[in-house]
Design a protein around this motif. Sequence first.
Motif, PDB file in Angstrom:
ATOM      1  N   ILE A 122       0.859  -1.187   0.000  1.00  0.00           N
ATOM      2  CA  ILE A 122       0.000   0.000   0.000  1.00  0.00           C
ATOM      3  C   ILE A 122       0.891   1.232   0.000  1.00  0.00           C
ATOM      4  O   ILE A 122       1.762   1.374   0.861  1.00  0.00           O
ATOM      5  N   VAL A 123       0.680   2.102  -0.969  1.00  0.00           N
ATOM      6  CA  VAL A 123       1.455   3.344  -1.061  1.00  0.00           C
ATOM      7  C   VAL A 123       0.575   4.480  -0.564  1.00  0.00           C
ATOM      8  O   VAL A 123      -0.377   4.895  -1.224  1.00  0.00           O
ATOM      9  N   GLY A 124       0.861   4.977   0.626  1.00  0.00           N
ATOM     10  CA  GLY A 124       0.095   6.091   1.186  1.00  0.00           C
ATOM     11  C   GLY A 124      -0.572   5.725   2.495  1.00  0.00           C
ATOM     12  O   GLY A 124      -1.239   4.696   2.596  1.00  0.00           O
ATOM     13  N   ILE A 144      -1.751  -1.305  -3.936  1.00  0.00           N
ATOM     14  CA  ILE A 144      -2.782  -0.278  -3.780  1.00  0.00           C
ATOM     15  C   ILE A 144      -2.112   1.088  -3.789  1.00  0.00           C
ATOM     16  O   ILE A 144      -1.204   1.351  -2.994  1.00  0.00           O
ATOM     17  N   LEU A 145      -2.562   1.960  -4.689  1.00  0.00           N
ATOM     18  CA  LEU A 145      -2.140   3.352  -4.646  1.00  0.00           C
ATOM     19  C   LEU A 145      -3.164   4.140  -3.833  1.00  0.00           C
ATOM     20  O   LEU A 145      -4.348   4.178  -4.176  1.00  0.00           O
ATOM     21  N   ALA A 146      -2.698   4.756  -2.756  1.00  0.00           N
ATOM     22  CA  ALA A 146      -3.528   5.625  -1.920  1.00  0.00           C
ATOM     23  C   ALA A 146      -2.720   6.875  -1.614  1.00  0.00           C
ATOM     24  O   ALA A 146      -2.581   7.290  -0.463  1.00  0.00           O
ATOM     25  N   THR A 147      -2.191   7.475  -2.685  1.00  0.00           N
ATOM     26  CA  THR A 147      -1.177   8.529  -2.564  1.00  0.00           C
ATOM     27  C   THR A 147      -1.740   9.927  -2.380  1.00  0.00           C
ATOM     28  O   THR A 147      -0.975  10.877  -2.234  1.00  0.00           O
ATOM     29  N   GLY A 148      -3.076  10.075  -2.400  1.00  0.00           N
ATOM     30  CA  GLY A 148      -3.666  11.382  -2.137  1.00  0.00           C
ATOM     31  C   GLY A 148      -3.782  12.236  -3.385  1.00  0.00           C
ATOM     32  O   GLY A 148      -3.752  11.742  -4.516  1.00  0.00           O
ATOM     33  N   GLY A 149      -3.894  13.543  -3.174  1.00  0.00           N
ATOM     34  CA  GLY A 149      -4.295  14.461  -4.227  1.00  0.00           C
ATOM     35  C   GLY A 149      -3.174  15.205  -4.911  1.00  0.00           C
ATOM     36  O   GLY A 149      -2.013  14.784  -4.911  1.00  0.00           O
ATOM     37  N   ILE A 150      -3.539  16.377  -5.468  1.00  0.00           N
ATOM     38  CA  ILE A 150      -2.651  17.117  -6.372  1.00  0.00           C
ATOM     39  C   ILE A 150      -2.434  18.560  -5.934  1.00  0.00           C
ATOM     40  O   ILE A 150      -1.910  19.370  -6.701  1.00  0.00           O
ATOM     41  N   GLY A 151      -2.841  18.913  -4.713  1.00  0.00           N
ATOM     42  CA  GLY A 151      -2.787  20.307  -4.283  1.00  0.00           C
ATOM     43  C   GLY A 151      -1.423  20.940  -4.442  1.00  0.00           C
ATOM     44  O   GLY A 151      -1.301  22.138  -4.733  1.00  0.00           O
ATOM     45  N   GLY A 152      -0.352  20.143  -4.268  1.00  0.00           N
ATOM     46  CA  GLY A 152       1.001  20.663  -4.371  1.00  0.00           C
ATOM     47  C   GLY A 152       1.399  21.101  -5.765  1.00  0.00           C
ATOM     48  O   GLY A 152       2.476  21.682  -5.950  1.00  0.00           O
ATOM     49  N   LEU A 153       0.539  20.838  -6.765  1.00  0.00           N
ATOM     50  CA  LEU A 153       0.796  21.341  -8.113  1.00  0.00           C
ATOM     51  C   LEU A 153       0.425  22.817  -8.238  1.00  0.00           C
ATOM     52  O   LEU A 153       0.741  23.443  -9.254  1.00  0.00           O
ATOM     53  N   PHE A 154      -0.237  23.364  -7.226  1.00  0.00           N
ATOM     54  CA  PHE A 154      -0.722  24.752  -7.273  1.00  0.00           C
ATOM     55  C   PHE A 154       0.006  25.595  -6.240  1.00  0.00           C
ATOM     56  O   PHE A 154       0.457  25.104  -5.204  1.00  0.00           O
ATOM     57  N   GLU A 155       0.076  26.870  -6.528  1.00  0.00           N
ATOM     58  CA  GLU A 155       0.788  27.804  -5.658  1.00  0.00           C
ATOM     59  C   GLU A 155       0.057  27.999  -4.337  1.00  0.00           C
ATOM     60  O   GLU A 155       0.676  28.123  -3.279  1.00  0.00           O
ATOM     61  N   VAL A 156      -1.274  28.041  -4.380  1.00  0.00           N
ATOM     62  CA  VAL A 156      -2.078  28.209  -3.171  1.00  0.00           C
ATOM     63  C   VAL A 156      -2.921  26.955  -2.989  1.00  0.00           C
ATOM     64  O   VAL A 156      -3.759  26.631  -3.828  1.00  0.00           O
ATOM     65  N   THR A 157      -2.693  26.241  -1.901  1.00  0.00           N
ATOM     66  CA  THR A 157      -3.404  24.994  -1.649  1.00  0.00           C
ATOM     67  C   THR A 157      -3.595  24.798  -0.158  1.00  0.00           C
ATOM     68  O   THR A 157      -2.831  25.312   0.655  1.00  0.00           O
ATOM     69  N   THR A 158      -4.622  24.046   0.190  1.00  0.00           N
ATOM     70  CA  THR A 158      -4.842  23.659   1.585  1.00  0.00           C
ATOM     71  C   THR A 158      -4.198  22.315   1.891  1.00  0.00           C
ATOM     72  O   THR A 158      -4.232  21.868   3.032  1.00  0.00           O
ATOM     73  N   ASN A 159      -3.649  21.657   0.884  1.00  0.00           N
ATOM     74  CA  ASN A 159      -3.093  20.307   1.058  1.00  0.00           C
ATOM     75  C   ASN A 159      -1.703  20.337   1.671  1.00  0.00           C
ATOM     76  O   ASN A 159      -0.940  21.288   1.447  1.00  0.00           O
ATOM     77  N   PRO A 160      -1.314  19.270   2.360  1.00  0.00           N
ATOM     78  CA  PRO A 160       0.070  19.151   2.817  1.00  0.00           C
ATOM     79  C   PRO A 160       1.030  19.131   1.633  1.00  0.00           C
ATOM     80  O   PRO A 160       0.644  18.788   0.507  1.00  0.00           O
ATOM     81  N   SER A 161       2.289  19.434   1.891  1.00  0.00           N
ATOM     82  CA  SER A 161       3.280  19.522   0.821  1.00  0.00           C
ATOM     83  C   SER A 161       3.521  18.182   0.144  1.00  0.00           C
ATOM     84  O   SER A 161       4.025  18.125  -0.988  1.00  0.00           O
ATOM     85  N   GLU A 162       3.156  17.078   0.810  1.00  0.00           N
ATOM     86  CA  GLU A 162       3.356  15.745   0.225  1.00  0.00           C
ATOM     87  C   GLU A 162       2.375  15.426  -0.895  1.00  0.00           C
ATOM     88  O   GLU A 162       2.580  14.471  -1.660  1.00  0.00           O
ATOM     89  N   CYS A 163       1.297  16.198  -1.025  1.00  0.00           N
ATOM     90  CA  CYS A 163       0.248  15.904  -2.015  1.00  0.00           C
ATOM     91  C   CYS A 163       0.590  16.570  -3.343  1.00  0.00           C
ATOM     92  O   CYS A 163       0.164  17.691  -3.618  1.00  0.00           O
ATOM     93  N   THR A 164       1.356  15.868  -4.169  1.00  0.00           N
ATOM     94  CA  THR A 164       1.912  16.483  -5.374  1.00  0.00           C
ATOM     95  C   THR A 164       1.533  15.746  -6.655  1.00  0.00           C
ATOM     96  O   THR A 164       2.157  15.959  -7.694  1.00  0.00           O
ATOM     97  N   GLY A 165       0.554  14.866  -6.611  1.00  0.00           N
ATOM     98  CA  GLY A 165       0.089  14.214  -7.823  1.00  0.00           C
ATOM     99  C   GLY A 165       1.003  13.140  -8.361  1.00  0.00           C
ATOM    100  O   GLY A 165       0.831  12.687  -9.503  1.00  0.00           O
ATOM    101  N   GLU A 166       1.961  12.686  -7.576  1.00  0.00           N
ATOM    102  CA  GLU A 166       2.937  11.712  -8.088  1.00  0.00           C
ATOM    103  C   GLU A 166       2.303  10.346  -8.369  1.00  0.00           C
ATOM    104  O   GLU A 166       2.717   9.641  -9.302  1.00  0.00           O
ATOM    105  N   GLY A 167       1.310   9.953  -7.575  1.00  0.00           N
ATOM    106  CA  GLY A 167       0.623   8.689  -7.847  1.00  0.00           C
ATOM    107  C   GLY A 167      -0.059   8.720  -9.198  1.00  0.00           C
ATOM    108  O   GLY A 167      -0.057   7.725  -9.939  1.00  0.00           O
TER     109      GLY A 167
END
Length: 551
Positions: free
Chosen positions: A26-28, A207-230
């Motif tokens: 499980i990744v994530g 299982i990929l459970a790597t979260g979202g993509i907020g880190g692709l944007f300059e302003v986000t509520t997501n943690p820095s780890e959420c960068t769309g890599e999955g």
Amino acid sequence: MPTDTQFRPNSQTTDFGKRPAADVIIVGGGIAGLVAALRLSTSCQVLLLNKGGFGEGASSLWAQGGISAAIGDDDSPELHAADTIRAAAGTADPQIIGILTSRAPDCIASLQEWGVDFDTEDDGSPALGREAAHSRNRILHIGGDSTGRGLMETLCAAVRKQPTITIRDHCVAEELIVHHNRIVGLYCRDLKTADTPAEALFAPAVILATGGIGGLFEVTTNPSECTGEGLGMAARAGILLADLEFVQFHPTAMNVGITPAPLATEALRGEGATLINDRGERFMVKVHENAELAPRDIVARAVWREIHAGRQVFLDCRTAIGTNFESRFPTVYQLCRNAGLDPARMPIPVAPAAHYHMGGIATDRNGRTSMQGLWACGEVASTGIHGANRLASNSLLEGVVFGAAAADDICRHLAKRYENADRSDRGSSILAPHPLPASRFRCYDAKISTLTLARLRQLMSANVGVVRQQESLMATLHELDGLIAQIGDKSAMAANMLLAARLITEAALQRCESRGGHFREDYPTPNPTMRHRSFMRLNDDIAKRSPQVIA
């Protein structure tokens, strides 16, 4: 779910196989990954990879609003489903939504069995709140606005007690291993030694459970780890993706110069807080009949337009919550105080921020992807539940429901796989490429591409944000292609982020209408002929970066 025996890998292997690291990788380690791990732990050996420390870096941890379930006397799964469909702006899958809402009460009960302690009324009944676009009070909370943290702490404690779950922290997956059109494992790196060669891990199920993509944007509520890599990893493997253009921007991120942007939870508006501009005008009453409780995409665009007209926007909690703020919403209160604000006496400056991705890896009701051996759950998956716009507090619920569904499906799959095998042979080897090629990437670290990633985030926020249009989307694609060529195989992190961003931008360009979280200034209304989901995969020649759009 089989419980009579555990599927334990042993040391046997062949010239054509590789010893599996576990039955399931499980990744994530967000709520979806944790729930899947717990469900699997009674019958499987599980390896859980976390990009950060265990229990850190997941969006689940930061969730303030709560988790939805139709457990009130005046509520039903059918009403919950109707609200979800209405918010989704015409592209949701009603059957999958029915599964989500019908299983919600039992999932709440399962969480309680694992030790989750939801807030209650004085009489001991569940304290149910309401959020935007819900027709009933059905939001359960923990500690007022600390639901995500409460869930994560309890589930992490439960996972730690399971001897069949192995946890590897600061270990990042960077590439899926495909063999005979099947996922047989992945390449990963220990972030403490990220410049060393990638390690290949094999398993019958990933299982990929790597979260979202907020880190692709300059302003986000997501943690820095959420960068769309999955998402990037899945795309490179040829996995089918869905609804990538639909990004939800939360309308009330605190605009106080902090990254990631602290969230002023939707529950504040549910309690009567209002949005005002610097003229003191409550502008949402002119925008939608539900004013501040309109769907998030409508509120986010209204806030965006006020800001782009040169006005500041504030969330005014002084009358609705006032001196009860600290006791009712301790997390937001502390965030405000850290920023030098007293929300009981001062309005909170807010702005839209990238918050949630409705799109992702296309999955079915069991979390299966388009390629055998790979499942996905949580925000990285696109189940069809959220359509073009997610209903508030359905994301934690989706993680629980479909994390469990993926785990149960894998257990059935492994039981069948091992049905005719001797106990000593179970999990003995995985067919893999022979000889095994090295990972395509030289390293994971993004230090070599700090300026590239800063430019990526600027591009996405400016051109693929709350409001989009064709000319800027095409310019973004052109510049992203240049950045992709520049990075090449030097950095796994940057390459996967850039690919995810390119696919999202391409999907936004292809949808020539406005719907839900996707708003095109040049196509400002919905197109009835496009009232459907969108699907996409990379062509075989990945070097061309050319997505195949499957409408």
